[in-house]
Design a protein around this motif. Sequence first.
Motif, PDB file in Angstrom:
ATOM      1  N   PRO A   1      -7.087-126.117 -59.715  1.00  0.00           N
ATOM      2  CA  PRO A   1      -7.539-127.245 -58.890  1.00  0.00           C
ATOM      3  C   PRO A   1      -9.016-127.601 -59.084  1.00  0.00           C
ATOM      4  O   PRO A   1      -9.364-128.787 -59.116  1.00  0.00           O
ATOM      5  CB  PRO A   1      -7.244-126.784 -57.466  1.00  0.00           C
ATOM      6  N   ILE A   2      -9.865-126.614 -59.267  1.00  0.00           N
ATOM      7  CA  ILE A   2     -11.299-126.891 -59.433  1.00  0.00           C
ATOM      8  C   ILE A   2     -11.557-127.764 -60.667  1.00  0.00           C
ATOM      9  O   ILE A   2     -12.529-128.533 -60.700  1.00  0.00           O
ATOM     10  CB  ILE A   2     -12.120-125.574 -59.487  1.00  0.00           C
ATOM     11  N   GLU A   3     -10.675-127.684 -61.664  1.00  0.00           N
ATOM     12  CA  GLU A   3     -10.850-128.463 -62.889  1.00  0.00           C
ATOM     13  C   GLU A   3     -10.523-129.944 -62.704  1.00  0.00           C
ATOM     14  O   GLU A   3     -10.832-130.760 -63.575  1.00  0.00           O
ATOM     15  CB  GLU A   3      -9.986-127.885 -64.013  1.00  0.00           C
ATOM     16  N   LEU A   4      -9.910-130.289 -61.581  1.00  0.00           N
ATOM     17  CA  LEU A   4      -9.559-131.683 -61.280  1.00  0.00           C
ATOM     18  C   LEU A   4     -10.587-132.341 -60.360  1.00  0.00           C
ATOM     19  O   LEU A   4     -10.511-133.520 -60.084  1.00  0.00           O
ATOM     20  CB  LEU A   4      -8.155-131.746 -60.659  1.00  0.00           C
ATOM     21  N   ILE A   5     -11.556-131.562 -59.924  1.00  0.00           N
ATOM     22  CA  ILE A   5     -12.588-132.060 -58.994  1.00  0.00           C
ATOM     23  C   ILE A   5     -13.689-132.792 -59.756  1.00  0.00           C
ATOM     24  O   ILE A   5     -14.200-132.295 -60.756  1.00  0.00           O
ATOM     25  CB  ILE A   5     -13.216-130.891 -58.197  1.00  0.00           C
ATOM     26  N   ARG A   6     -14.064-133.937 -59.240  1.00  0.00           N
ATOM     27  CA  ARG A   6     -15.220-134.680 -59.769  1.00  0.00           C
ATOM     28  C   ARG A   6     -16.463-134.129 -59.068  1.00  0.00           C
ATOM     29  O   ARG A   6     -16.783-134.527 -57.956  1.00  0.00           O
ATOM     30  CB  ARG A   6     -15.058-136.180 -59.500  1.00  0.00           C
ATOM     31  N   LYS A   7     -17.142-133.246 -59.737  1.00  0.00           N
ATOM     32  CA  LYS A   7     -18.243-132.507 -59.105  1.00  0.00           C
ATOM     33  C   LYS A   7     -19.522-133.321 -58.936  1.00  0.00           C
ATOM     34  O   LYS A   7     -20.433-132.884 -58.251  1.00  0.00           O
ATOM     35  CB  LYS A   7     -18.514-131.227 -59.884  1.00  0.00           C
ATOM     36  N   ASN A   8     -19.594-134.509 -59.513  1.00  0.00           N
ATOM     37  CA  ASN A   8     -20.768-135.352 -59.316  1.00  0.00           C
ATOM     38  C   ASN A   8     -20.619-136.319 -58.145  1.00  0.00           C
ATOM     39  O   ASN A   8     -21.552-137.053 -57.836  1.00  0.00           O
ATOM     40  CB  ASN A   8     -21.093-136.140 -60.593  1.00  0.00           C
ATOM     41  N   GLU A   9     -19.458-136.319 -57.507  1.00  0.00           N
ATOM     42  CA  GLU A   9     -19.250-137.180 -56.335  1.00  0.00           C
ATOM     43  C   GLU A   9     -20.096-136.681 -55.173  1.00  0.00           C
ATOM     44  O   GLU A   9     -20.205-135.468 -54.934  1.00  0.00           O
ATOM     45  CB  GLU A   9     -17.777-137.192 -55.917  1.00  0.00           C
ATOM     46  N   SER A  10     -20.677-137.605 -54.443  1.00  0.00           N
ATOM     47  CA  SER A  10     -21.533-137.227 -53.311  1.00  0.00           C
ATOM     48  C   SER A  10     -20.749-136.441 -52.261  1.00  0.00           C
ATOM     49  O   SER A  10     -21.299-135.519 -51.651  1.00  0.00           O
ATOM     50  CB  SER A  10     -22.191-138.464 -52.685  1.00  0.00           C
ATOM     51  N   ILE A  11     -19.481-136.768 -52.059  1.00  0.00           N
ATOM     52  CA  ILE A  11     -18.662-136.023 -51.079  1.00  0.00           C
ATOM     53  C   ILE A  11     -18.614-134.546 -51.465  1.00  0.00           C
ATOM     54  O   ILE A  11     -18.725-133.672 -50.613  1.00  0.00           O
ATOM     55  CB  ILE A  11     -17.228-136.597 -51.000  1.00  0.00           C
ATOM     56  N   TRP A  12     -18.437-134.260 -52.757  1.00  0.00           N
ATOM     57  CA  TRP A  12     -18.395-132.871 -53.230  1.00  0.00           C
ATOM     58  C   TRP A  12     -19.728-132.174 -52.972  1.00  0.00           C
ATOM     59  O   TRP A  12     -19.785-131.080 -52.417  1.00  0.00           O
ATOM     60  CB  TRP A  12     -18.036-132.809 -54.711  1.00  0.00           C
ATOM     61  N   LYS A  13     -20.795-132.836 -53.375  1.00  0.00           N
ATOM     62  CA  LYS A  13     -22.125-132.239 -53.242  1.00  0.00           C
ATOM     63  C   LYS A  13     -22.497-132.002 -51.785  1.00  0.00           C
ATOM     64  O   LYS A  13     -23.107-130.979 -51.457  1.00  0.00           O
ATOM     65  CB  LYS A  13     -23.165-133.142 -53.908  1.00  0.00           C
ATOM     66  N   GLU A  14     -22.132-132.916 -50.908  1.00  0.00           N
ATOM     67  CA  GLU A  14     -22.524-132.827 -49.500  1.00  0.00           C
ATOM     68  C   GLU A  14     -21.646-131.882 -48.687  1.00  0.00           C
ATOM     69  O   GLU A  14     -22.131-131.206 -47.788  1.00  0.00           O
ATOM     70  CB  GLU A  14     -22.480-134.222 -48.860  1.00  0.00           C
ATOM     71  N   LYS A  15     -20.347-131.822 -49.001  1.00  0.00           N
ATOM     72  CA  LYS A  15     -19.424-131.093 -48.127  1.00  0.00           C
ATOM     73  C   LYS A  15     -18.854-129.804 -48.708  1.00  0.00           C
ATOM     74  O   LYS A  15     -18.446-128.927 -47.956  1.00  0.00           O
ATOM     75  CB  LYS A  15     -18.246-132.001 -47.736  1.00  0.00           C
ATOM     76  N   TYR A  16     -18.779-129.690 -50.031  1.00  0.00           N
ATOM     77  CA  TYR A  16     -17.990-128.595 -50.593  1.00  0.00           C
ATOM     78  C   TYR A  16     -18.712-127.736 -51.626  1.00  0.00           C
ATOM     79  O   TYR A  16     -18.313-126.590 -51.847  1.00  0.00           O
ATOM     80  CB  TYR A  16     -16.710-129.154 -51.232  1.00  0.00           C
ATOM     81  N   LYS A  17     -19.702-128.263 -52.294  1.00  0.00           N
ATOM     82  CA  LYS A  17     -20.304-127.612 -53.458  1.00  0.00           C
ATOM     83  C   LYS A  17     -20.675-126.147 -53.228  1.00  0.00           C
ATOM     84  O   LYS A  17     -20.420-125.296 -54.068  1.00  0.00           O
ATOM     85  CB  LYS A  17     -21.546-128.402 -53.879  1.00  0.00           C
ATOM     86  N   ASP A  18     -21.270-125.839 -52.105  1.00  0.00           N
ATOM     87  CA  ASP A  18     -21.778-124.493 -51.868  1.00  0.00           C
ATOM     88  C   ASP A  18     -20.794-123.582 -51.134  1.00  0.00           C
ATOM     89  O   ASP A  18     -21.166-122.478 -50.737  1.00  0.00           O
ATOM     90  CB  ASP A  18     -23.100-124.573 -51.096  1.00  0.00           C
TER      91      ASP A  18
END
Length: 113
Positions: free
Chosen positions: A53-70
Amino acid sequence: MISIYHNPRCSKSREALQILEENSTNFEVIKYLEDTFDQEALENVISLLGIKPIELIRKNESIWKEKYKDLDLSDNDLIAAMVKHPKLIERPIVVNGKKAIIGRPPQNILNIL
């Protein structure tokens, strides 16, 4: 039946759709930001892609960076995040029977037509 999970605002997705139009007459377009995935459908596509699943994530999306990245997220957590925020899903995805591919670059989809 071939399906393309498409975002009309994405240039790569538009290129993939054009490739389908030029090479196939029988396909459906699913605008996945409008006709969103449920958990089971997304799990199925991930299985067909043969990726985590992690390979399908767009990691440059602001939602990812703000809510999930860490966060330390399980596969189920990642899938739930993509279901909740479909913008996180890499695109385009083309499914042909029991095969699927991410159209990055768009020419990749020729491998499953």
